[in-house]
Design a protein around this motif. Sequence first.
Motif, mmCIF file in Angstrom:
data_model
loop_
_atom_site.group_PDB
_atom_site.id
_atom_site.type_symbol
_atom_site.label_atom_id
_atom_site.label_comp_id
_atom_site.label_asym_id
_atom_site.label_seq_id
_atom_site.Cartn_x
_atom_site.Cartn_y
_atom_site.Cartn_z
ATOM 1 N N SER A 19 -1.290 -4.222 -7.860
ATOM 2 C CA SER A 19 -1.909 -2.904 -7.933
ATOM 3 C C SER A 19 -3.412 -3.017 -8.146
ATOM 4 O O SER A 19 -4.179 -2.189 -7.649
ATOM 5 N N VAL A 20 -3.852 -4.052 -8.847
ATOM 6 C CA VAL A 20 -5.287 -4.281 -9.018
ATOM 7 C C VAL A 20 -5.927 -4.614 -7.672
ATOM 8 O O VAL A 20 -7.000 -4.100 -7.340
ATOM 9 N N ILE A 21 -5.267 -5.446 -6.883
ATOM 10 C CA ILE A 21 -5.775 -5.777 -5.547
ATOM 11 C C ILE A 21 -5.827 -4.531 -4.672
ATOM 12 O O ILE A 21 -6.789 -4.306 -3.934
ATOM 13 N N GLN A 22 -4.809 -3.688 -4.775
ATOM 14 C CA GLN A 22 -4.804 -2.448 -3.996
ATOM 15 C C GLN A 22 -5.954 -1.535 -4.423
ATOM 16 O O GLN A 22 -6.608 -0.923 -3.581
ATOM 17 N N ASN A 23 -6.225 -1.441 -5.722
ATOM 18 C CA ASN A 23 -7.356 -0.633 -6.195
ATOM 19 C C ASN A 23 -8.671 -1.165 -5.653
ATOM 20 O O ASN A 23 -9.557 -0.385 -5.285
ATOM 21 N N ALA A 24 -8.811 -2.482 -5.599
ATOM 22 C CA ALA A 24 -10.030 -3.078 -5.044
ATOM 23 C C ALA A 24 -10.160 -2.741 -3.558
ATOM 24 O O ALA A 24 -11.258 -2.466 -3.065
ATOM 25 N N PHE A 25 -9.030 -2.741 -2.844
ATOM 26 C CA PHE A 25 -9.047 -2.365 -1.425
ATOM 27 C C PHE A 25 -9.497 -0.914 -1.248
ATOM 28 O O PHE A 25 -10.332 -0.612 -0.397
ATOM 29 N N PHE A 26 -8.952 -0.022 -2.069
ATOM 30 C CA PHE A 26 -9.339 1.388 -1.993
ATOM 31 C C PHE A 26 -10.830 1.558 -2.284
ATOM 32 O O PHE A 26 -11.526 2.302 -1.602
ATOM 33 N N PHE A 85 10.946 -3.280 -9.025
ATOM 34 C CA PHE A 85 11.275 -2.713 -7.719
ATOM 35 C C PHE A 85 10.631 -1.338 -7.553
ATOM 36 O O PHE A 85 10.025 -1.043 -6.525
ATOM 37 N N ALA A 86 10.752 -0.502 -8.578
ATOM 38 C CA ALA A 86 10.142 0.835 -8.517
ATOM 39 C C ALA A 86 8.622 0.719 -8.438
ATOM 40 O O ALA A 86 7.972 1.486 -7.714
ATOM 41 N N GLY A 87 8.037 -0.233 -9.152
ATOM 42 C CA GLY A 87 6.598 -0.441 -9.086
ATOM 43 C C GLY A 87 6.141 -0.879 -7.708
ATOM 44 O O GLY A 87 5.113 -0.410 -7.199
ATOM 45 N N LEU A 88 6.899 -1.752 -7.083
ATOM 46 C CA LEU A 88 6.570 -2.186 -5.723
ATOM 47 C C LEU A 88 6.678 -1.019 -4.749
ATOM 48 O O LEU A 88 5.816 -0.837 -3.882
ATOM 49 N N MET A 89 7.705 -0.201 -4.916
ATOM 50 C CA MET A 89 7.846 0.985 -4.073
ATOM 51 C C MET A 89 6.666 1.939 -4.291
ATOM 52 O O MET A 89 6.159 2.527 -3.342
ATOM 53 N N TYR A 90 6.221 2.060 -5.528
ATOM 54 C CA TYR A 90 5.086 2.941 -5.831
ATOM 55 C C TYR A 90 3.819 2.455 -5.132
ATOM 56 O O TYR A 90 3.030 3.250 -4.631
ATOM 57 N N LEU A 91 3.630 1.137 -5.075
ATOM 58 C CA LEU A 91 2.452 0.596 -4.391
ATOM 59 C C LEU A 91 2.493 0.922 -2.901
ATOM 60 O O LEU A 91 1.468 1.277 -2.304
ATOM 61 N N PHE A 92 3.655 0.813 -2.282
ATOM 62 C CA PHE A 92 3.779 1.173 -0.871
ATOM 63 C C PHE A 92 3.522 2.666 -0.662
ATOM 64 O O PHE A 92 2.856 3.064 0.288
ATOM 65 N N VAL A 93 4.046 3.478 -1.557
ATOM 66 C CA VAL A 93 3.873 4.926 -1.454
ATOM 67 C C VAL A 93 2.415 5.312 -1.654
ATOM 68 O O VAL A 93 1.883 6.173 -0.953
ATOM 69 N N ARG A 94 1.755 4.647 -2.602
ATOM 70 C CA ARG A 94 0.342 4.933 -2.848
ATOM 71 C C ARG A 94 -0.505 4.547 -1.636
ATOM 72 O O ARG A 94 -1.445 5.249 -1.288
ATOM 73 N N GLN A 95 -0.136 3.462 -0.963
ATOM 74 C CA GLN A 95 -0.833 3.075 0.260
ATOM 75 C C GLN A 95 -0.629 4.137 1.340
ATOM 76 O O GLN A 95 -1.556 4.525 2.034
ATOM 77 N N LYS A 96 0.617 4.622 1.456
ATOM 78 C CA LYS A 96 0.916 5.679 2.432
ATOM 79 C C LYS A 96 0.128 6.940 2.107
ATOM 80 O O LYS A 96 -0.404 7.588 3.003
ATOM 81 N N TYR A 97 0.029 7.281 0.837
ATOM 82 C CA TYR A 97 -0.732 8.455 0.420
ATOM 83 C C TYR A 97 -2.203 8.288 0.794
ATOM 84 O O TYR A 97 -2.817 9.195 1.337
ATOM 85 N N PHE A 98 -2.766 7.124 0.483
ATOM 86 C CA PHE A 98 -4.181 6.880 0.742
ATOM 87 C C PHE A 98 -4.490 6.961 2.229
ATOM 88 O O PHE A 98 -5.425 7.636 2.649
ATOM 89 N N VAL A 99 -3.696 6.297 3.045
ATOM 90 C CA VAL A 99 -3.907 6.319 4.495
ATOM 91 C C VAL A 99 -3.682 7.718 5.045
ATOM 92 O O VAL A 99 -4.427 8.193 5.905
ATOM 93 N N GLY A 100 -2.673 8.406 4.548
ATOM 94 C CA GLY A 100 -2.410 9.772 4.989
ATOM 95 C C GLY A 100 -3.533 10.715 4.613
ATOM 96 O O GLY A 100 -3.882 11.615 5.374
#
Length: 161
Positions: A19-26, A85-100
């Motif tokens: 999630s830290v890496i994803q925040n850096a990407f955003f 598992f739920a945390g990993l799903m949340y990261l995918f969903v957050r990516q979908k939200y950001f791109v959307g």
Amino acid sequence: MDQEAVGYIVLLVIITLMSVIQNAFFASKVEQESKNYAGKTFQRAGPSAFERVFTANQNCRDAYPTFLAVLWCAGLLCSQAAAAFAGLMYLFVRQKYFVGYMGERTQSTPGYIFGKRIIIFLFLMSVAGVFNYYLVLVFGSDFQIYIKTVTNTISPLLLIP
């Protein structure tokens, strides 16, 4: 630190680092969009593309502390595997939200709703863990095995849209 204790939290640490890496990407997307339209200075007011990226990043950052809190509480008090598992799903969903959100704002709605459902699941796992702790403390009854079984069984249902 004891190797067994590290084994109990390693999945949560992996999800947190992802999630830290994803925040850096955003943040890099915001910086890139800002440089495309505003030169080398950051300006809040600007073209709509920058506004969308900036707002999507801000929304993700606002929800991040809540996500981390319920992820760790659910993982430590209830079930590490289901929380990871739920945390990993949340990261995918957050990516979908950001791109959307970078496209049309209506495209981000499914990601938002799905993410909210995952946060609620992690919150309920945390509450069940706290409730079990007090049951053990007051009555001496431990329902940890039952709670883990239920959460591990329910967590794949998060995949259903």
